[in-house]
Design a protein around this motif. Structure first.
Motif, mmCIF file in Angstrom:
data_model
loop_
_atom_site.group_PDB
_atom_site.id
_atom_site.type_symbol
_atom_site.label_atom_id
_atom_site.label_comp_id
_atom_site.label_asym_id
_atom_site.label_seq_id
_atom_site.Cartn_x
_atom_site.Cartn_y
_atom_site.Cartn_z
ATOM 1 N N UNK A 93 55.881 78.035 26.925
ATOM 2 C CA UNK A 93 56.272 76.966 26.015
ATOM 3 C C UNK A 93 56.524 75.685 26.794
ATOM 4 N N UNK A 94 56.178 74.541 26.173
ATOM 5 C CA UNK A 94 56.451 73.208 26.696
ATOM 6 C C UNK A 94 55.636 72.845 27.932
ATOM 7 N N UNK A 95 54.543 73.555 28.181
ATOM 8 C CA UNK A 95 53.669 73.163 29.288
ATOM 9 C C UNK A 95 52.890 71.920 28.865
ATOM 10 N N UNK A 96 52.998 70.803 29.603
ATOM 11 C CA UNK A 96 52.388 69.536 29.173
ATOM 12 C C UNK A 96 50.870 69.527 29.342
ATOM 13 N N UNK A 97 50.208 69.006 28.338
ATOM 14 C CA UNK A 97 48.754 68.917 28.386
ATOM 15 C C UNK A 97 48.287 67.972 29.481
ATOM 16 N N UNK A 98 49.102 66.958 29.780
ATOM 17 C CA UNK A 98 48.732 65.981 30.811
ATOM 18 C C UNK A 98 49.308 66.348 32.174
#
Length: 416
Positions: A217-222
């Motif tokens: 969870x909350x792994x950033x796409x950028x």
């Protein structure tokens, strides 16, 4: 410093956000006009309990320091009364993150979320609904920017903040990651026999992270933007020395046993300072540091000079796999500690991980400086019928009602 309206996702310039109600004006922060008043207001908020040690934050003259590295951000100020005194502030940023994998495939589910932080209301103007209005206005902007959820983080003991968000703003308690703190000593710490540490390129680090955090969870796409940021000091991997010669990173295969993390230099963004300690405590801390400097071979677990402004290194992207991985993670954290030892401005190494994340067992920390639960609260901003129908069609539940896809919570270093 540029105006926020220019920074927000390179979008067309919008008229300043502004709301007037009963003598209260909520509008967008203007650096030249508001910086000094905001600093003075926040200093009035930074009054710790008498007789107790408190940790204070110095944003070094940049009130938006904790959000300016995000892809889209905003800071609002609240003015009150005929004198238009600034009595409240709030900050927010928006990004796209994972919430796990789709049930029928290996592809991650991405959602656009708003992170709300830095809500402060002047002690002389509390219980007037100012905090609630600031949150509502930030949520309004988040919806306009396409955010599906908004979340915030606070200390589990901060009852005022928890009550504001959960009772007045309809947030729900969501996740409770753990914050682990390791003071930087005056001596170097040994990595451990048989442990090799290598630095990965930003491209290889991105490849590994997108692979191992796909179900988190909350792994950033950028993540690629984060890894190439000047505040990122590098991504490092620990593996057994005997396996180093056999591993070829060009193949795309990971070693059978390894640990990985990245180091973020927060001391270039803000600094911390401990105030309110007793003279005895102060003398003991300074004494332990001096002994460690004079006799480093004793490896005294000394405390750095946290009574003057200091910075921290934030460890993120922590992951480990294979036999003996916990020992490798410990060695990798020790390597980061030694990086901080070489930096005069670094007083501690900090990591924040999921409460049940297996990586937690390999992270050295001092229990007295760490806290077991950092409460995250969340709220769904979109409630349109087509959103519910789309979730049902894809076989996914609302994120808030869904069970955690894994014990891993990725903490974005830009928001620490």
């Amino acid at each position: 410093m540029r105006k926020l309206s220019v920074k927000i996702a390179e979008a067309p310039v919008k008229p300043p956000l502004k709301m007037e109600e009963g003598g209260l004006v909520v509008r967008e922060y203007e650096e030249k006009k508001d910086r000094v008043a905001v600093e003075e207001m926040e200093q009035r908020c930074d009054v710790g309990p008498r007789g107790k040690a408190s940790l204070f934050t110095d944003d070094m003259g940049d009130p938006i320091c904790r959000i300016r590295h995000s892809p889209s951000y905003l800071m609002l100020v609240a003015e009150y009364g005929e004198g238009r005194e600034i009595v409240g502030v709030i900050r927010g940023c928006i990004k796209t993150v994972t919430r796990g994998k789709q049930p029928t495939s290996d592809f991650s589910i991405y959602v656009k979320v708003a992170y709300i932080l830095g809500l402060r209301v002047s002690p002389t103007h509390r219980r007037l609904g100012i905090g609630t209005k600031l949150v509502e206005k930030m949520e309004e902007w988040s919806r306009e920017e396409g955010a599906e959820y908004a979340y915030m983080a606070t200390d589990c003991d901060n009852e005022a903040s928890i009550n504001l968000f959960t009772l007045k703003c309809a947030y729900v308690k969501f996740r409770t990651p753990t914050v682990l703190v390791q003071p930087v000593h005056a001596h170097y710490k040994p990595l451990g026999s048989g442990v090799a540490v290598v630095q990965l390129s930003a491209q290889l680090a991105e490849f590994v992270y997108r692979r191992v955090f796909a179900n988190s969870e909350f792994f950033p796409k950028d993540i690629d933007v984060i890894l190439s940021n000047k505040l990122n000091l590098g991504t490092f991997m620990a593996l057994p020395k005997k396996a180093l010669a056999k591993w070829d990173p060009q193949t795309g295969h990971l070693p059978p046993s390894y640990a990985i993390l990245s180091v973020w230099n927060t001391k270039e963004v803000f600094k911390l300072q401990m105030k309110g300690v007793s003279s005895i405590t102060y003398a003991c801390c300074i004494g332990s540091r001096l002994l460690d400097v004079w006799m480093p071979w004793l490896r005294i677990p000394s405390i750095p000079d946290v009574f003057r402004p200091f910075g921290v290194y934030f460890l993120y992207g922590l992951h480990m796999e294979g036999k003996g991985a916990s020992r490798l993670m410990k060695g990798l954290c020790t390597f980061a500690h030694n990086m901080g030892r070489d930096d005069p401005g670094c007083g501690a190494v900090v990591a924040e991980v999921g409460r049940r994340d297996p990586v937690r067992e390999g992270i050295p920390h001092w229990r007295r400086f760490s806290w077991a639960e950092d409460l995250w609260c969340i709220k769904k901003l979109t409630t349109a019928k087509h959103d519910i129908e789309e979730e049902e069609e894809e076989g996914t539940l609302d994120w808030i009602r869904s069970p955690p896809p894994s014990p891993v919570v990725f903490v974005d270093p830009r928001e620490f």
